[in-house]
Design a protein around this motif. Structure first.
Motif, mmCIF file in Angstrom:
data_model
loop_
_atom_site.group_PDB
_atom_site.id
_atom_site.type_symbol
_atom_site.label_atom_id
_atom_site.label_comp_id
_atom_site.label_asym_id
_atom_site.label_seq_id
_atom_site.Cartn_x
_atom_site.Cartn_y
_atom_site.Cartn_z
ATOM 1 N N GLU A 24 46.933 30.663 35.624
ATOM 2 C CA GLU A 24 47.072 32.259 33.679
ATOM 3 C C GLU A 24 46.436 33.536 34.690
ATOM 4 N N ALA A 25 44.770 32.922 35.904
ATOM 5 C CA ALA A 25 45.121 34.606 36.345
ATOM 6 C C ALA A 25 45.451 34.837 37.604
ATOM 7 N N ARG A 27 49.055 33.899 37.749
ATOM 8 C CA ARG A 27 50.696 34.114 37.093
ATOM 9 C C ARG A 27 50.522 35.726 36.716
ATOM 10 N N LEU A 28 49.191 36.024 36.365
ATOM 11 C CA LEU A 28 49.002 37.551 35.886
ATOM 12 C C LEU A 28 49.378 38.356 36.383
ATOM 13 N N PHE A 29 48.443 38.396 37.998
ATOM 14 C CA PHE A 29 48.328 39.059 39.292
ATOM 15 C C PHE A 29 49.733 38.663 39.775
ATOM 16 N N ARG A 30 50.976 37.715 39.794
ATOM 17 C CA ARG A 30 51.910 37.279 40.379
ATOM 18 C C ARG A 30 52.987 38.801 39.303
ATOM 19 N N GLU A 31 52.580 38.992 38.086
ATOM 20 C CA GLU A 31 53.713 39.079 37.361
ATOM 21 C C GLU A 31 52.810 41.033 37.219
ATOM 22 N N GLN A 32 52.029 41.168 36.975
ATOM 23 C CA GLN A 32 52.017 42.560 37.101
ATOM 24 C C GLN A 32 50.695 43.548 37.911
ATOM 25 N N GLY A 33 50.327 42.664 39.299
ATOM 26 C CA GLY A 33 49.424 43.015 40.207
ATOM 27 C C GLY A 33 47.911 42.235 39.959
ATOM 28 N N PHE A 34 47.427 42.751 40.717
ATOM 29 C CA PHE A 34 45.967 42.336 40.814
ATOM 30 C C PHE A 34 44.947 43.883 40.182
ATOM 31 N N ALA A 35 45.438 44.864 40.513
ATOM 32 C CA ALA A 35 44.559 45.364 39.867
ATOM 33 C C ALA A 35 44.631 46.096 37.995
ATOM 34 N N ALA A 36 46.113 45.695 37.933
ATOM 35 C CA ALA A 36 45.951 46.401 36.469
ATOM 36 C C ALA A 36 45.794 45.059 35.691
ATOM 37 N N THR A 37 45.388 43.492 36.139
ATOM 38 C CA THR A 37 45.244 42.293 35.481
ATOM 39 C C THR A 37 43.739 42.625 35.013
ATOM 40 N N THR A 38 43.410 42.231 33.238
ATOM 41 C CA THR A 38 41.364 42.441 33.136
ATOM 42 C C THR A 38 41.148 40.489 33.185
ATOM 43 N N GLU A 40 39.891 40.411 30.214
ATOM 44 C CA GLU A 40 40.086 40.180 28.539
ATOM 45 C C GLU A 40 42.041 39.549 28.667
ATOM 46 N N GLN A 41 42.826 40.078 29.726
ATOM 47 C CA GLN A 41 43.912 39.314 29.959
ATOM 48 C C GLN A 41 44.410 38.148 29.727
ATOM 49 N N VAL A 42 43.315 37.591 31.625
ATOM 50 C CA VAL A 42 43.052 36.107 31.765
ATOM 51 C C VAL A 42 42.629 35.210 31.101
ATOM 52 N N ALA A 43 41.559 35.547 29.970
ATOM 53 C CA ALA A 43 40.694 34.958 28.590
ATOM 54 C C ALA A 43 42.369 34.412 27.427
ATOM 55 N N ALA A 44 43.136 35.937 27.543
ATOM 56 C CA ALA A 44 43.893 35.544 26.413
ATOM 57 C C ALA A 44 45.196 34.495 26.737
ATOM 58 N N ALA A 45 45.362 34.710 28.214
ATOM 59 C CA ALA A 45 46.177 33.984 28.719
ATOM 60 C C ALA A 45 45.816 32.408 28.999
ATOM 61 N N ALA A 49 37.331 32.143 25.402
ATOM 62 C CA ALA A 49 36.697 33.482 25.404
ATOM 63 C C ALA A 49 36.945 34.255 26.353
ATOM 64 N N THR A 50 36.308 35.344 26.392
ATOM 65 C CA THR A 50 36.124 36.096 28.105
ATOM 66 C C THR A 50 34.911 36.245 28.478
ATOM 67 N N SER A 51 33.985 35.750 27.801
ATOM 68 C CA SER A 51 32.409 34.959 28.033
ATOM 69 C C SER A 51 32.858 33.619 29.315
ATOM 70 N N THR A 52 34.008 32.994 28.626
ATOM 71 C CA THR A 52 34.132 31.750 29.357
ATOM 72 C C THR A 52 35.136 31.842 30.864
ATOM 73 N N VAL A 53 35.465 32.865 30.351
ATOM 74 C CA VAL A 53 36.286 33.675 31.608
ATOM 75 C C VAL A 53 34.518 33.523 32.981
ATOM 76 N N PHE A 54 34.209 34.205 32.641
ATOM 77 C CA PHE A 54 33.299 35.316 32.943
ATOM 78 C C PHE A 54 32.168 34.052 33.823
ATOM 79 N N ARG A 55 31.968 32.746 33.377
ATOM 80 C CA ARG A 55 31.339 31.760 32.924
ATOM 81 C C ARG A 55 31.471 31.000 34.354
ATOM 82 N N TYR A 56 32.838 30.197 34.724
ATOM 83 C CA TYR A 56 33.768 29.989 36.051
ATOM 84 C C TYR A 56 33.608 30.953 36.434
#
Length: 196
Positions: A24-25, A27-38, A40-45, A49-56
């Motif tokens: 998902e990350a 895909r988002l980087f491809r669609e909106q760029g690395f810098a513009a992707t947060t 939180e957006q990765v977690a939602a996609a 939870a955002t904490s799960t993204v940070f755990r991995y």
């Protein structure tokens, strides 16, 4: 090669979650760029939870860095002892690629392209390459019964990685290049190098 026991349910679930987050990350980087992707957006996609993204993935850069080194390390470590260092690396690379499905190979190439084309990823990429150099040097030294700081080990490791980096840069600029095939072909030209 020694077979590892099959991962348990918990490990398989973690691996699926990790892969989903990373896919998902990308895909988002491809669609909106690395810098513009947060994160939180990765977690939602990924619907976690955002904490799960940070755990991995403790940093956004970690979402892009390659994670197939363990498979390569296992293959290189278990390569037959009679193989020279370049032959062992070629065999390990082939085994690593063979262990990936087409989607994993495509995603890996996309991540490699990002590492070389997104300025924010350069520092992390260099740290990653430095780790690969140290790991490969240690394994090749152990295979030859030498120390990692042995000049011959350093030189062969440098030659192998220099060729692989050259192929990597070429494949990023020219998407039609089959990275695995070209790396194998290029390394074949180094096969005479040995640690005697």
């Amino acid at each position: 090669m020694t077979e590892r026991p099959a991962p348990g349910l918990r490990e398989r679930k973690k691996a699926r979650t990790r892969k989903l987050i990373q896919s998902e990350a990308l895909r988002l980087f491809r669609e909106q760029g690395f810098a513009a992707t947060t994160m939180e957006q990765v977690a939602a996609a990924a619907e976690v939870a955002t904490s799960t993204v940070f755990r991995y993935f403790p940093t956004k850069e970690d979402l892009v860095l390659m994670d197939h080194l363990p498979a390569f390390v296992d293959a290189l470590t278990s390569a037959p002892a009679e193989l020279g260092p370049v032959q062992a690396v070629r065999l390990a690379l082939r085994a690593t690629v063979a262990g990936q499905d087409p989607a994993e190979r495509a995603e890996g190439l996309e991540r490699e392209r990002m590492m070389l084309t997104v300025p924010e990823l350069w520092a992390s990429s260099l740290d990653n390459v430095t780790g690969v150099v140290a790991t490969m040097r240690g394994i090749l030294a152990a295979r030859a019964g030498r120390e990692p700081d042995d000049p011959d080990v350093r030189n062969i490791t440098g030659a192998v990685l220099g060729v692989l980096l050259a192929v990597w840069f070429d494949a990023v600029r020219r998407p039609e290049v089959d990275l695995a095939t070209e790396a194998d072909r290029a390394l074949s030209q180094l096969e005479g190098l040995r640690l005697e």
